[in-house]
Design a protein around this motif. Structure first.
Motif, PDB file in Angstrom:
ATOM      1  N   ASN A 296       0.891  -1.040  -0.051  1.00  0.00           N
ATOM      2  CA  ASN A 296       0.269  -0.384  -0.406  1.00  0.00           C
ATOM      3  C   ASN A 296       0.752   1.112   0.033  1.00  0.00           C
ATOM      4  N   ASN A 297       0.058   2.266   0.279  1.00  0.00           N
ATOM      5  CA  ASN A 297       1.198   3.583   0.196  1.00  0.00           C
ATOM      6  C   ASN A 297       1.381   4.158   1.965  1.00  0.00           C
ATOM      7  N   LEU A 298       1.542   3.651   2.894  1.00  0.00           N
ATOM      8  CA  LEU A 298       1.153   3.718   3.832  1.00  0.00           C
ATOM      9  C   LEU A 298       1.958   4.174   4.828  1.00  0.00           C
ATOM     10  N   SER A 299       2.281   5.308   5.363  1.00  0.00           N
ATOM     11  CA  SER A 299       3.333   5.753   5.894  1.00  0.00           C
ATOM     12  C   SER A 299       3.893   6.146   8.135  1.00  0.00           C
ATOM     13  N   GLY A 300       4.686   6.442   8.123  1.00  0.00           N
ATOM     14  CA  GLY A 300       4.534   6.780   9.940  1.00  0.00           C
ATOM     15  C   GLY A 300       5.392   5.601  10.439  1.00  0.00           C
ATOM     16  N   GLU A 301       5.803   5.785  11.014  1.00  0.00           N
ATOM     17  CA  GLU A 301       6.558   4.654  12.351  1.00  0.00           C
ATOM     18  C   GLU A 301       5.896   3.757  12.767  1.00  0.00           C
ATOM     19  N   VAL A 302       6.125   2.569  12.906  1.00  0.00           N
ATOM     20  CA  VAL A 302       5.160   1.097  13.604  1.00  0.00           C
ATOM     21  C   VAL A 302       4.891   1.698  14.635  1.00  0.00           C
ATOM     22  N   PRO A 303       3.544   1.654  14.715  1.00  0.00           N
ATOM     23  CA  PRO A 303       3.061   2.187  15.966  1.00  0.00           C
ATOM     24  C   PRO A 303       3.635   1.776  17.067  1.00  0.00           C
TER      25      PRO A 303
ATOM     26  N   LEU B 155      -0.116 -13.993  14.557  1.00  0.00           N
ATOM     27  CA  LEU B 155       1.193 -15.041  14.503  1.00  0.00           C
ATOM     28  C   LEU B 155       2.038 -14.442  13.376  1.00  0.00           C
ATOM     29  N   ALA B 156       1.247 -14.163  12.393  1.00  0.00           N
ATOM     30  CA  ALA B 156       2.461 -12.937  11.309  1.00  0.00           C
ATOM     31  C   ALA B 156       1.616 -11.632  11.342  1.00  0.00           C
ATOM     32  N   LEU B 157       2.663 -11.043  10.766  1.00  0.00           N
ATOM     33  CA  LEU B 157       2.317  -9.793  10.725  1.00  0.00           C
ATOM     34  C   LEU B 157       3.262  -8.642   8.780  1.00  0.00           C
ATOM     35  N   ASP B 158       2.338  -9.034   8.335  1.00  0.00           N
ATOM     36  CA  ASP B 158       3.398  -8.539   7.129  1.00  0.00           C
ATOM     37  C   ASP B 158       3.064  -6.630   6.857  1.00  0.00           C
ATOM     38  N   ILE B 159       3.873  -5.959   6.829  1.00  0.00           N
ATOM     39  CA  ILE B 159       3.323  -4.882   6.476  1.00  0.00           C
ATOM     40  C   ILE B 159       4.508  -3.824   5.223  1.00  0.00           C
ATOM     41  N   GLY B 160       5.433  -4.941   4.489  1.00  0.00           N
ATOM     42  CA  GLY B 160       6.170  -4.936   3.726  1.00  0.00           C
ATOM     43  C   GLY B 160       5.652  -4.279   2.327  1.00  0.00           C
ATOM     44  N   GLY B 161       6.032  -3.438   1.570  1.00  0.00           N
ATOM     45  CA  GLY B 161       5.653  -2.860   0.346  1.00  0.00           C
ATOM     46  C   GLY B 161       4.423  -1.301   0.677  1.00  0.00           C
ATOM     47  N   ASN B 162       4.770  -0.550   1.891  1.00  0.00           N
ATOM     48  CA  ASN B 162       5.333   0.797   2.158  1.00  0.00           C
ATOM     49  C   ASN B 162       6.318   1.454   2.169  1.00  0.00           C
ATOM     50  N   LYS B 163       6.129   2.778   2.984  1.00  0.00           N
ATOM     51  CA  LYS B 163       7.051   3.902   3.040  1.00  0.00           C
ATOM     52  C   LYS B 163       7.070   3.837   4.938  1.00  0.00           C
ATOM     53  N   ILE B 164       7.362   2.939   5.034  1.00  0.00           N
ATOM     54  CA  ILE B 164       7.401   3.345   6.449  1.00  0.00           C
ATOM     55  C   ILE B 164       8.429   2.950   7.004  1.00  0.00           C
TER      56      ILE B 164
ATOM     57  N   ASN C 173      10.797  -1.107   2.392  1.00  0.00           N
ATOM     58  CA  ASN C 173      10.315   0.152   3.401  1.00  0.00           C
ATOM     59  C   ASN C 173      11.515   1.173   3.582  1.00  0.00           C
ATOM     60  N   LYS C 174      11.384   2.087   4.673  1.00  0.00           N
ATOM     61  CA  LYS C 174      12.379   2.988   5.114  1.00  0.00           C
ATOM     62  C   LYS C 174      12.956   2.777   6.614  1.00  0.00           C
ATOM     63  N   ILE C 175      13.101   2.160   6.708  1.00  0.00           N
ATOM     64  CA  ILE C 175      13.537   1.848   7.701  1.00  0.00           C
ATOM     65  C   ILE C 175      14.849   1.293   8.288  1.00  0.00           C
ATOM     66  N   GLY C 176      14.919   2.399   8.728  1.00  0.00           N
ATOM     67  CA  GLY C 176      16.832   2.336   9.419  1.00  0.00           C
ATOM     68  C   GLY C 176      17.179   1.335  10.704  1.00  0.00           C
TER      69      GLY C 176
ATOM     70  N   ASN D 128      15.660  -2.105   3.055  1.00  0.00           N
ATOM     71  CA  ASN D 128      15.437  -1.418   3.765  1.00  0.00           C
ATOM     72  C   ASN D 128      17.025   0.145   3.994  1.00  0.00           C
ATOM     73  N   ASN D 129      16.679   0.140   4.577  1.00  0.00           N
ATOM     74  CA  ASN D 129      18.064   1.180   5.243  1.00  0.00           C
ATOM     75  C   ASN D 129      18.703   1.046   6.448  1.00  0.00           C
TER      76      ASN D 129
END
Length: 1009
Positions: A674-681, A691-700, A723-726, A747-748
């Motif tokens: 999707n086009n989700l942004s911001g940090e992991v809340p 069991l499964a967390l998939d937030i790949g392919g965004n701008k997080i 994503n843009k996770i550093g 990622n970064n």
């Protein structure tokens, strides 16, 4: 949970419709001379009347069920029964049999008043000294503790507290030595989770020497360790029901079997720790019904001597992990002289083998269910002898060959399930001509199995459940289904249908509960939903035409314009079709009973409708792979039952909303692409069962939270790629005990690879369990789905996702060496560390990763030679070491002989040998080849030496021994020489010891001075 509540409600209704023999008998034994009519001249005992009135005052009675409890003659009061001769109250029956009370507790009572009794249970009942029968079942005491004083009603023979919302089982009940019937069925939603109601000790049960019926289902017995030993002391026990009781201890054997009267044993739906199919079942020779389903029991089917259980009529061991040859149970039961078996339920296990011809000997068989196993071979022709079959369930096995024609002559057949096998044949309308009773039909057309049914066909039966998968019914919608007026479940997936949904299917809105049209080419838009009756008169016709613009043709039941959608449907699956337009805004208002909504793989646009929040029973929401836009709504607080959320593959934007982890049972969250942004809340901390967390392919952006290991302890799959996770990879991830998939590529990320990744528990040994919730419901309606890159190819994994063990840290800025500890992950299947800044050597022990299929270390700064141990990884099928600083010859032995693509090794100037064009100098022959050749030569030389030495020693010994036996003088001389040599050796040894002693003495003297 709405689903659980519905399932339990169905179970309760089934239980209520089943009257066990001992229940009938117990009722008879307690029905002594009674009176509660005006014709009987029985005088009420004043003391007992006052006790009943006191008891009444402590109760709440909103519907006035106890309105007749007035006057002096208590023997004519409703629910009160007296002995005709003495007038003493011997029976008090206040069971609410209307079901209104139960449905109110389930929040499903729509009309009428509840008839529940509630309040408190007064100890005034102790004044009823002659009371033999007490039934308070079906009421609502709202989590009240079961009164301990009930154990003082010493004449009780019948005690029923079923579904009364009482919690706990007081040990004082062990004082009721005359008790024959005890039912404490304790499903008491929402009070059943109260820990103070859990039973810790069952030793008191052994005192109930007269007990014949014991019903403890839904009583939490998780803390009761020796429950079976206590029950085993009850020689009169005929029925033991402890289903869904959270039992944890299942002994494999018993010293002695004492329950010699036991006929019915129900232990399904428990939580046994490391359960093995018990051997003591073989001693329960009086058993007529045995149910141990849904227990995760393991072990071979041969653990039980089935030939001893010749009284067995019903056997249910479905949904376990029992293995072994299925012929052992069938041949064992068929060896009995009486062959009483009527129900054989073995579905969803791990059994193998073929169906034996002895199956035909079980002529009383009514239900035969073996689906979801690994049964092979053909269906034996002796099945023709099972003419009384009502249910034949052979689906999801590996059966082959023709489907016997005799099956279609079983006139009593109600259920025929043969989907997902390798069967052959061509079914036509004629095959079904004699199946007038058929209600359930499930087929799948795979391989050489074909179903030909014309649109004009009028079936001889009226189906409730039809399931035709991949049967090529299209392009037209099968119109013969219109004749099936009782349909509740319609599954026509992957059937090449391109017709729009026909009007008559919309008309079925009042009866349809399950609709699956996935995998077709059905297009168009979903209409704006209208909820109105399906039986019209002229008034309704005018109103609907005027209000909604719907043209209603009563004569043909055809609608034009707006259409009603199925208000009673619980499962709607329209996935992978050609639907477009927006999702109807009022879908949740009309379809309030939805449990599964799957509209994935279409072309829906617009936003996610707010009305979905009205579907309070929703368990699974899949809107993935559409063109939805806008923000993810923040109204998840109201969907308490939700377990699966998949919104991936859309155009959603904004941040992940704080409420998305509000559903406490959420185990699958997929928001990728999707086009989700911001940090992991931080609100994701609340996803404690995830069991499964998939937030790949965004701008997080931001960093990977360290609290993952504190809050998401159940996490098995973490996908945050693209994503843009550093920041650094937190070492806390190493503490996730169940992590099997770690996908952080593109990622970064910076820093080094944590060496503690080598301690990931689940990747150090091959797992032997499924991660999907362990019950049939989700195995059937939920398919896991995730997009991964494996073996260099992007693929979407579904059914095989649970088998993927992967670490992908590629395309980041990681530095340092590859930690040697990572070679401890012997169960890892994919390791991708490409496109980083890694340096140093490839770990020498990488050959320990014997299950590794994909290894990509390309585009780094790795140096040194290719480890020789890598050649021993026989499962390795995809290797990429390109663009590094590796040197030396490429191994050519074992698995390396299969890597013929030069691109796997290019970009390493100092590498040589095939498949590269650069040959290695002769003086620098391939170390691996030379090592293997040297090893082979050394082994040959060693073998010849040992063989020669052995033969020489044997010949020398034989020659010497024979010579000494022939010439005694030689023997005397030989022993004399050996004696002299031995004496000289001893003298030399003593002189050597004396010399050493003197040397050490001199050194000690020097050290002193």
């Amino acid at each position: 949970m709405a689903c659980c509540k519905s399932l339990v409600a169905l179970l309760v209704l089934l239980l209520q419709s089943f009257t066990p023999p001992v229940l009938t008998e117990a009722t008879k034994t307690t029905s002594l001379p009674l009176a509660n009519t005006t014709r009987d001249k029985v005088r009420c005992v004043k003391r007992e009347r006052n006790a009943l009135l006191t008891f009444k005052q402590s109760l709440t009675d909103p519907s006035g069920r106890l309105a007749s409890w007035v006057g002096s003659e208590c023997c004519i009061w409703k629910g009160v029964y007296c002995d005709i001769q003495t007038g003493n109250v011997i029976r008090l029956d206040l069971n609410d049999r209307s079901d209104n009370c139960y449905w109110k507790k389930m929040d499903s009572l729509t009309t009428g008043n509840s008839s529940c009794l509630g309040g408190n249970i007064s100890p005034a009942l102790l004044e009823l000294h002659y009371l033999e029968y007490l039934d308070l079942g079906g009421n609502d005491f709202k989590g009240l503790a079961t009164p301990t004083f009930l154990g003082s009603l010493e004449n009780l023979r019948y005690l029923n507290l079923t579904l009364s919302s009482l919690i706990g089982v007081p040990p004082s009940l062990g004082n009721l030595s005359n008790l024959e019937y005890l039912s404490l069925h304790a499903y008491a939603y929402p009070y059943d989770t109260v820990e103070r109601g859990w039973v810790k000790d069952l030793s008191w049960v052994s005192s109930l020497s007269s007990l014949r019926y014991l019903h403890l289902s839904h009583v939490n017995l998780s803390l009761a360790k020796h429950w079976l030993e206590s029950f085993n002391k009850l020689q009169s026990l005929e029925i033991l029901d402890s289903q869904n009781s959270s039992l944890r201890y299942l002994p494999y054997s018993l010293p002695k079997w004492n329950m010699t009267s036991l006929s019915y044993l129900y232990l399904s739906g428990n939580n046994f720790d490391n359960p093995v199919l018990p051997k003591w079942f073989s001693n329960a020779t009086t058993i007529e019904e045995l149910d141990i389903g849904y227990n995760n029991i393991k072990g071979p089917i041969s653990s039980i001597e089935w030939g001893k259980l010749c009284n067995l009529r019903e056997l249910r061991i479905m949904h376990n992990k029992i293995n072994g040859d299925i012929s052992q149970v069938i041949e064992g039961l068929s060896s009995c002289s009486n062959k009483t078996i009527e129900v054989l339920g073995l579905r969803s296990n791990e059994m193998t083998g073929e169906l034996p011809n002895s199956l035909g000997n079980l002529k009383k068989l009514r239900i035969f269910s073996i689906c979801m196993n690994m049964i092979t071979g053909t269906i034996p022709t002796t099945i023709e002898h099972l003419s009384g079959l009502q249910t034949l369930d052979l689906g999801e096995n590996q059966l082959k060959g023709d489907l016997p024609e005799s099956i279609f002559s079983f006139s009593d057949l109600i259920e025929l399930r043969i989907s997902t096998n390798a069967l052959e044949g061509n079914l036509s309308e004629n095959h079904f001509a004699r199946l007038h009773q058929l209600k359930v039909l499930t087929l799948s057309c795979l391989g050489n199995f074909v179903v030909n049914l014309s649109s004009e066909w009028i079936p001889p039966f009226s189906l409730i459940h039809v399931e035709l998968r991949a049967c090529g019914l299209g392009p037209k919608f099968p119109s013969w289904l219109e004749t099936q007026k009782q349909l509740r479940i319609v599954i026509l997936s992957n059937s090449s249908i391109s017709d729009p949904i026909p009007p008559w299917l919309w008309v079925m809105c009042s009866q349809l509960h399950w609709l699956d049209l996935s995998g077709n080419q059905i297009g168009g838009t979903l209409p704006r939903l209208v909820n109105f009756p399906t039986s019209f008169d002229s008034t309704v016709e005018f109103f609907v035409s005027y209000r909604y613009g719907v043209v209603v043709d009563l004569s043909s039941n055809r609608f034009h314009g707006l259409l009603p959608l199925w208000p009673n449907v619980t499962h709607l699956n329209l996935a992978n079709n050609l639907f477009s337009g927006s999702i109807p805004l009022n879908i949740g208002h009309v379809m309030t009973k939805l449990q599964v909504l799957d509209l994935s793989g279409n072309a829906f646009t617009g936003s996610i409708p707010y009305s979905i929040t009205r579907a309070k029973q929703l368990l699974r929401l899949d809107l993935s792979d559409n063109h939805l836009s806008g923000k993810i709504p923040d109204w998840w607080y109201s969907l308490h039952q939700l377990q699966v959320i998949d919104l991936s593959g859309n155009n959603l934007s904004g941040r992940i909303p704080p409420s998305i982890c509000s559903p406490p049972s959420l185990f699958w969250l997929r928001l990728s692409s999707n086009n989700l942004s911001g940090e992991v809340p931080n609100s994701l901390r609340n996803c404690r069962n995830l069991l499964a967390l998939d937030i790949g392919g965004n701008k997080i952006n931001g960093t990977i939270p360290k609290w993952f290991a504190e809050s998401l302890l159940s996490l098995q799959m973490l996908r945050m790629t693209d994503n843009k996770i550093g920041g650094h990879i937190p070492t806390q991830l190493c503490h996730l005990p169940n992590l099997q998939l770690l996908y952080l590529s593109r990622n970064n990320l910076i820093g080094s690879i944590p060496s503690c990744l080598g301690s990931l528990k689940l990747l150090k040994s091959v797992k032997s369990y499924k991660w999907v919730p362990n019950y049939y419901y989700f195995n059937y309606v939920f398919t896991s789905k995730m997009e991964l890159i494996k073996k260099g190819t992007k693929m979407t994994y579904t059914f095989t996702l649970e088998q993927v063990n992967l670490i992908d840290l590629s395309c980041n800025n990681l530095i340092g060496e590859i930690p040697s500890e990572i070679t401890n992950l012997s169960a890892l299947g994919t390791l991708n560390l490409s496109w980083n800044q890694l340096s140093g050597r490839i770990p020498e022990d990488i050959g320990r990763m014997q299950i590794l299929e994909t290894l990509d270390l390309s585009s780094n700064h790795l140096s040194g030679s290719i480890p020789l141990s890598m050649a021993s990884i026989t499962s390795l099928s995809h290797l990429n070491l390109s663009h590094n600083n590796l040197h030396g010859p490429i191994p050519t032995t074992n698995q390396f002989a299969t890597f013929t693509d030069p691109s796997c090794f290019e970009g390493n100037p100092e590498l040589c040998g095939k498949p590269l064009m650069k040959d290695c100098p002769q003086a620098k022959k391939n170390e691996t080849d030379r090592k293997f050749e040297e090893d082979d030569d050394e082994q040959e030389i060693r073998l010849f030496f040992l063989m020669g030495a052995g033969v020489g020693f044997v010949l020398s010994f034989l020659v010497t021994f024979i010579s000494l036996m022939k010439k005694k003088s030689w023997a005397y001389w030989c022993f004399h020489v050996m004696e002299e040599v031995g004496e000289r050796i001893i003298m030399c040894f003593l002189a050597f010891v004396t010399c050493l002693n003197r040397i050490f003495s001199i050194r000690r003297i020097r050290s002193i001075y």
